[in-house]
Design a protein around this motif. Structure first.
Motif, mmCIF file in Angstrom:
data_model
loop_
_atom_site.group_PDB
_atom_site.id
_atom_site.type_symbol
_atom_site.label_atom_id
_atom_site.label_comp_id
_atom_site.label_asym_id
_atom_site.label_seq_id
_atom_site.Cartn_x
_atom_site.Cartn_y
_atom_site.Cartn_z
ATOM 1 N N LYS A 92 59.023 91.340 -17.975
ATOM 2 C CA LYS A 92 58.594 89.937 -17.896
ATOM 3 C C LYS A 92 57.246 89.833 -17.186
ATOM 4 C CE LYS A 92 59.209 85.454 -18.270
ATOM 5 N NZ LYS A 92 58.017 84.930 -17.583
ATOM 6 N N TRP A 93 57.092 90.584 -16.119
ATOM 7 C CA TRP A 93 55.848 90.624 -15.348
ATOM 8 C C TRP A 93 54.690 91.048 -16.242
ATOM 9 C CZ3 TRP A 93 52.467 94.522 -13.760
ATOM 10 C CH2 TRP A 93 51.725 94.286 -12.596
ATOM 11 N N LEU A 94 54.892 92.125 -16.994
ATOM 12 C CA LEU A 94 53.840 92.626 -17.875
ATOM 13 C C LEU A 94 53.539 91.652 -19.002
ATOM 14 C CD1 LEU A 94 54.813 96.409 -18.113
ATOM 15 C CD2 LEU A 94 52.775 95.463 -17.033
ATOM 16 N N GLU A 95 54.577 91.023 -19.502
ATOM 17 C CA GLU A 95 54.394 90.049 -20.586
ATOM 18 C C GLU A 95 53.520 88.881 -20.129
ATOM 19 O OE1 GLU A 95 57.221 86.906 -22.952
ATOM 20 O OE2 GLU A 95 58.021 88.939 -22.658
ATOM 21 N N ASP A 96 53.802 88.365 -18.931
ATOM 22 C CA ASP A 96 53.009 87.260 -18.386
ATOM 23 C C ASP A 96 51.562 87.690 -18.184
ATOM 24 O OD1 ASP A 96 55.189 85.594 -18.379
ATOM 25 O OD2 ASP A 96 55.645 85.876 -16.249
ATOM 26 N N PHE A 97 51.381 88.875 -17.617
ATOM 27 C CA PHE A 97 50.026 89.338 -17.308
ATOM 28 C C PHE A 97 49.232 89.628 -18.583
ATOM 29 C CE2 PHE A 97 50.289 90.864 -12.625
ATOM 30 C CZ PHE A 97 50.843 89.640 -12.275
ATOM 31 N N GLN A 98 49.909 90.142 -19.599
ATOM 32 C CA GLN A 98 49.223 90.365 -20.875
ATOM 33 C C GLN A 98 48.760 89.040 -21.477
ATOM 34 O OE1 GLN A 98 52.284 92.601 -22.836
ATOM 35 N NE2 GLN A 98 51.534 94.583 -22.114
ATOM 36 N N ASN A 99 49.574 88.026 -21.287
ATOM 37 C CA ASN A 99 49.210 86.694 -21.773
ATOM 38 C C ASN A 99 47.971 86.178 -21.043
ATOM 39 O OD1 ASN A 99 49.498 84.244 -23.210
ATOM 40 N ND2 ASN A 99 50.665 83.342 -21.533
ATOM 41 N N TYR A 100 47.955 86.303 -19.706
ATOM 42 C CA TYR A 100 46.798 85.865 -18.923
ATOM 43 C C TYR A 100 45.545 86.659 -19.297
ATOM 44 C CZ TYR A 100 50.418 83.876 -15.855
ATOM 45 O OH TYR A 100 51.493 83.200 -15.347
ATOM 46 N N ALA A 101 45.717 87.974 -19.494
ATOM 47 C CA ALA A 101 44.575 88.854 -19.785
ATOM 48 C C ALA A 101 43.905 88.504 -21.111
ATOM 49 C CB ALA A 101 45.022 90.313 -19.782
ATOM 50 N N SER A 102 44.647 87.883 -22.004
ATOM 51 C CA SER A 102 44.106 87.542 -23.328
ATOM 52 C C SER A 102 43.351 86.214 -23.327
ATOM 53 C CB SER A 102 45.238 87.473 -24.355
ATOM 54 O OG SER A 102 46.091 86.361 -24.088
ATOM 55 N N MET A 103 43.404 85.488 -22.210
ATOM 56 C CA MET A 103 42.778 84.169 -22.143
ATOM 57 C C MET A 103 41.347 84.261 -21.617
ATOM 58 S SD MET A 103 45.884 81.957 -20.438
ATOM 59 C CE MET A 103 47.468 81.776 -21.258
ATOM 60 N N ASN A 104 40.628 83.134 -21.671
ATOM 61 C CA ASN A 104 39.356 83.044 -20.972
ATOM 62 C C ASN A 104 39.597 82.349 -19.629
ATOM 63 O OD1 ASN A 104 39.189 80.131 -21.299
ATOM 64 N ND2 ASN A 104 38.536 80.497 -23.418
ATOM 65 N N GLU A 105 38.589 82.341 -18.778
ATOM 66 C CA GLU A 105 38.798 81.829 -17.421
ATOM 67 C C GLU A 105 39.101 80.339 -17.392
ATOM 68 O OE1 GLU A 105 36.614 82.038 -13.059
ATOM 69 O OE2 GLU A 105 36.032 83.432 -14.650
ATOM 70 N N GLU A 106 38.548 79.593 -18.301
ATOM 71 C CA GLU A 106 38.840 78.162 -18.352
ATOM 72 C C GLU A 106 40.319 77.922 -18.641
ATOM 73 O OE1 GLU A 106 37.507 74.136 -20.861
ATOM 74 O OE2 GLU A 106 36.381 76.008 -21.089
ATOM 75 N N GLU A 107 40.890 78.749 -19.507
ATOM 76 C CA GLU A 107 42.316 78.617 -19.846
ATOM 77 C C GLU A 107 43.201 79.020 -18.676
ATOM 78 O OE1 GLU A 107 42.308 79.462 -24.666
ATOM 79 O OE2 GLU A 107 42.127 81.168 -23.291
ATOM 80 N N THR A 108 42.856 80.122 -17.995
ATOM 81 C CA THR A 108 43.703 80.580 -16.883
ATOM 82 C C THR A 108 43.673 79.590 -15.723
ATOM 83 O OG1 THR A 108 41.885 81.986 -16.063
ATOM 84 C CG2 THR A 108 43.562 83.033 -17.442
ATOM 85 N N ARG A 109 42.529 78.946 -15.494
ATOM 86 C CA ARG A 109 42.457 77.967 -14.397
ATOM 87 C C ARG A 109 43.400 76.797 -14.622
ATOM 88 N NH1 ARG A 109 36.692 78.739 -14.321
ATOM 89 N NH2 ARG A 109 36.457 76.860 -15.588
ATOM 90 N N LYS A 110 43.698 76.499 -15.895
ATOM 91 C CA LYS A 110 44.576 75.373 -16.202
ATOM 92 C C LYS A 110 46.049 75.682 -15.957
ATOM 93 C CE LYS A 110 41.549 73.320 -19.730
ATOM 94 N NZ LYS A 110 41.406 73.004 -21.175
ATOM 95 N N ILE A 111 46.423 76.971 -16.049
ATOM 96 C CA ILE A 111 47.849 77.312 -15.936
ATOM 97 C C ILE A 111 48.201 78.137 -14.707
ATOM 98 C CG2 ILE A 111 48.165 77.192 -18.437
ATOM 99 C CD1 ILE A 111 48.230 80.246 -18.460
ATOM 100 N N ILE A 112 47.209 78.768 -14.053
ATOM 101 C CA ILE A 112 47.493 79.567 -12.855
ATOM 102 C C ILE A 112 47.057 78.780 -11.627
ATOM 103 C CG2 ILE A 112 47.042 81.712 -11.613
ATOM 104 C CD1 ILE A 112 46.498 83.069 -14.277
ATOM 105 N N HIS A 113 48.028 78.411 -10.820
ATOM 106 C CA HIS A 113 47.761 77.651 -9.596
ATOM 107 C C HIS A 113 48.425 78.379 -8.422
ATOM 108 C CE1 HIS A 113 46.287 74.427 -12.159
ATOM 109 N NE2 HIS A 113 47.401 74.523 -12.865
ATOM 110 N N PRO A 114 47.735 79.380 -7.886
ATOM 111 C CA PRO A 114 48.345 80.230 -6.850
ATOM 112 C C PRO A 114 48.736 79.435 -5.603
ATOM 113 C CG PRO A 114 46.320 81.194 -7.695
ATOM 114 C CD PRO A 114 46.371 79.790 -8.204
#
Length: 297
Positions: free
Chosen positions: A145-167
């Motif tokens: 599951k961890w790898l699946e999530d990270f692979q999903n993030y790795a395929s995005m651009n930074e604008e997309e990751t900023r919208k869904i990753i809120h550390p």
């Protein structure tokens, strides 16, 4: 001041603080920013030159297509030392996965290391953790599951990751200056970080076996600081995790830290009271005092 140095045709983000004394290199853990070390480095830079860098893919360091391994990290660090014209042996600090990288570098280039400080470091025998029966803990952090999530993030651009990753920052991270907190959040929102972490994670168990085959560290002064087993267990129980599994895991982790004391003939092992995995955040005072002891040795 942060700067960019070209290593293997790619820009690497480097920060240097302080000008005098024995150089201290800090290797952060997997997925961790060197900004976390603000309190420690502010104190130590008064007497020592501090060098930190983000591995390729982390922070603003560019990433290539090669595997991210401890071997790659060791060679990049060697090149960085040459670029910075650091010729005297350094004190090397490694936290978590960064500790595994530090062990590898020290075994490959012992003449470049004055002393080694391992902060709750990944062990070269980490595969022993896989032998434990931890159904609940493993279910909460399933690798797939961890790898699946990270692979999903790795395929995005930074604008997309900023919208869904809120550390969510840890409590001790929230005590750092506001601009550091902001950088820590932005650090976790970059797609290349996840690409790098996937590669590091996929390779680090193979790396550990290779590092173990290189033997001991001879006479390099070494201090291994481990987390507080009871503190971590109590924190886990408060989150609803089973005490029996936490005890099993922490007993093994503590044993692996103790065994790091056998890597060199000049080793010391400490445990940081009231500290979890990020000892540099939970107990910066202990890290600072230990480093002062090593610089005076």
């Amino acid at each position: 001041m942060n700067q960019f140095i070209t290593i293997n045709d790619r820009k690497m983000e480097v920060v240097q603080k302080g000008e005098n004394g024995v150089p201290i290199f800090i290797l952060p853990g997997m997925g961790c920013s060197f900004e976390e070390w603000f309190e420690v480095t502010e104190a130590l830079s008064k007497t020592n030159k501090i060098i930190m860098f983000h591995r390729p893919g982390s922070g603003k360091s560019e990433i290539g297509e090669e595997k991210r391994t401890t071997t790659a990290n060791a060679e990049e660090m060697k090149q960085l030392m040459e670029m910075l014209e650091i010729v005297d042996p350094v004190i090397l600090i490694g936290h978590s996965y960064g500790g595994l990288c530090a062990q590898h570098f020290s075994k490959l280039y012992p003449e470049k290391v004055k002393a080694l400080l391992l902060i709750d470091s990944t062990s070269e025998d980490l595969e022993r953790l896989d032998e434990l029966e931890l159904p609940v803990l493993r279910g909460n952090s399933a690798d797939n599951k961890w790898l699946e999530d990270f692979q999903n993030y790795a395929s995005m651009n930074e604008e997309e990751t900023r919208k869904i990753i809120h550390p969510e920052l840890a409590e001790n991270q929230k005590k750092l200056p506001t601009h550091i907190q902001r950088q820590l959040i932005q650090f976790r929102q970059k797609p290349n970080l996840y690409k790098a972490m996937i590669s590091e994670f996929v390779n680090f168990k193979i790396d550990a076996k290779m590092i173990k085959k290189l033997g001991m560290l001879s006479n390099i002064p070494l201090v291994a600081i481990g987390r507080d087993k009871n503190y971590v267990i109590q924190e886990g129980v408060s989150r609803g995790l089973p005490e029996s599994e936490l005890l099993m895991l922490e007993n093994m982790w503590q044993q692996l830290i103790l065994e790091q004391g056998k890597l060199s003939k000049r080793s010391t092992v400490k445990f940081a009271k009231s500290a979890g995995h990020s000892i540099h955040l939970d107990r910066p005072d202990l890290v600072i005092s230990t480093l002062k002891e090593l610089t005076e040795d």
